[in-house]
Design a protein around this motif. Structure first.
Motif, short mmCIF file in Angstrom:
data_model
loop_
_atom_site.label_atom_id
_atom_site.label_comp_id
_atom_site.label_asym_id
_atom_site.label_seq_id
_atom_site.Cartn_x
_atom_site.Cartn_y
_atom_site.Cartn_z
N LEU A 13 -0.72 9.91 -3.52
CA LEU A 13 -2.01 10.27 -2.94
C LEU A 13 -1.88 10.73 -1.49
N PHE A 14 -0.85 10.26 -0.80
CA PHE A 14 -0.65 10.59 0.60
C PHE A 14 0.78 11.04 0.84
N ASP A 15 0.96 11.89 1.83
CA ASP A 15 2.30 12.30 2.26
C ASP A 15 2.71 11.43 3.44
N GLY A 16 3.85 10.79 3.35
CA GLY A 16 4.38 10.02 4.47
C GLY A 16 3.86 8.60 4.57
N HIS A 17 2.54 8.44 4.72
CA HIS A 17 1.94 7.10 4.84
C HIS A 17 0.46 7.17 4.50
N ASP A 18 -0.13 6.00 4.26
CA ASP A 18 -1.56 5.95 3.92
C ASP A 18 -2.39 5.35 5.06
N ARG A 19 -1.77 5.11 6.21
CA ARG A 19 -2.47 4.50 7.34
C ARG A 19 -3.48 5.49 7.92
N ASP A 20 -4.62 4.97 8.42
CA ASP A 20 -5.62 5.81 9.06
C ASP A 20 -6.36 5.00 10.12
N ALA A 21 -7.35 5.58 10.75
CA ALA A 21 -8.08 4.93 11.83
C ALA A 21 -8.79 3.65 11.37
N ILE A 22 -9.16 3.59 10.11
CA ILE A 22 -9.84 2.39 9.59
C ILE A 22 -8.95 1.16 9.70
N ASP A 23 -7.64 1.34 9.60
CA ASP A 23 -6.73 0.20 9.68
C ASP A 23 -6.83 -0.54 11.01
N ARG A 24 -7.29 0.13 12.07
CA ARG A 24 -7.42 -0.53 13.37
C ARG A 24 -8.55 -1.55 13.39
N VAL A 25 -9.54 -1.39 12.49
CA VAL A 25 -10.70 -2.29 12.49
C VAL A 25 -10.83 -3.10 11.19
N ALA A 26 -10.07 -2.73 10.18
CA ALA A 26 -10.21 -3.36 8.86
C ALA A 26 -9.58 -4.75 8.83
N LEU A 27 -10.14 -5.60 7.98
CA LEU A 27 -9.56 -6.90 7.68
C LEU A 27 -8.67 -6.74 6.45
N PRO A 28 -7.39 -7.05 6.55
CA PRO A 28 -6.53 -7.00 5.37
C PRO A 28 -6.63 -8.30 4.59
N LEU A 29 -6.82 -8.19 3.30
CA LEU A 29 -6.90 -9.34 2.41
C LEU A 29 -5.73 -9.25 1.44
N ARG A 34 0.83 -1.20 0.00
CA ARG A 34 0.00 0.00 0.00
C ARG A 34 0.87 1.25 0.00
N HIS A 35 1.91 1.27 0.82
CA HIS A 35 2.80 2.43 0.89
C HIS A 35 3.46 2.69 -0.47
N ARG A 36 3.98 1.62 -1.05
CA ARG A 36 4.64 1.77 -2.36
C ARG A 36 3.65 2.29 -3.41
N THR A 37 2.41 1.80 -3.36
CA THR A 37 1.42 2.17 -4.37
C THR A 37 0.86 3.57 -4.16
N PHE A 38 0.36 3.85 -2.95
CA PHE A 38 -0.41 5.08 -2.73
C PHE A 38 0.43 6.27 -2.27
#
Length: 180
Positions: free
Chosen positions: A42-58, A32-36
């Motif tokens: 699309l993002f500065d620094g990183h693409d992590r957000d609050a949704i990552d705490r509850v999301a299921l990664p596939l 995700r970091h390499r892509t976004f």
């Protein structure tokens, strides 16, 4: 005399499943970091957000001798409100974008997993260049909007086209071929 280099080896077998092991989760975050962040800006620094705490990664995992080898695709899903699920951060590594079906297989896992968990509506904000893929996969456009300074289409999946997947961690093998 011109000597042609062989193309990089790209496996034709991929494991599509929920990320459960630490290396799969970190591999998804790295992709995700390499892509976004790096590739699309699309993002500065990183693409992590609050949704990552509850999301299921596939993930889509390349395989070597039928063993999981590397994260080459990812998407995350989460339930925003009861019954309403969202998919996001769909990414496929550049070397694997010419391989048929990886994005579609991740979308199938995403919607099917949510469907098994009581989903009544599955939504995503899709980059405009990817709208035709989603339409082929039985998604309907609901309107365009800008996100992170780039145009996206809000879309909804037709749940009737996606059977429930009760055990996403088990996943499945997807056989693909490189697009011509």
């Amino acid at each position: 005399m011109i000597i042609e280099r062989p193309a990089a080896f790209v496996t034709s077998e991929f494991l599509i499943r929920q990320a459960t092991q630490a290396w799969e989760i970190s591999g998804a975050a790295s992709l995700r970091h390499r892509t976004f962040v790096r590739e699309q800006g699309l993002f500065d620094g990183h693409d992590r957000d609050a949704i990552d705490r509850v999301a299921l990664p596939l993930v889509a995992l390349s395989t070597m001798a039928s063993e999981a080898d590397e994260v080459v695709g990812t998407v995350r899903i989460h339930e925003e409100t009861p019954g309403v699920w969202w998919g996001g951060r769909l990414a496929v590594a550049p070397a694997y974008r010419g391989v048929g079906r990886l994005g579609a297989e991740l979308i199938r896992l995403a919607v099917g997993t949510a469907h098994a968990r009581g989903c009544t509506a599955f939504m995503a904000h899709v980059q405009l260049q990817n709208v035709p893929l989603f339409e082929k996969l039985d998604w309907q456009p609901l309107g365009q909007q800008d996100l992170h300074g780039h145009p996206h289409m809000r879309m909804q999946a037709d749940l009737a086209a996606y059977p429930a997947i009760a055990d996403p961690a088990r996943g499945w093998m997807a056989l693909t071929r490189r697009a011509a």
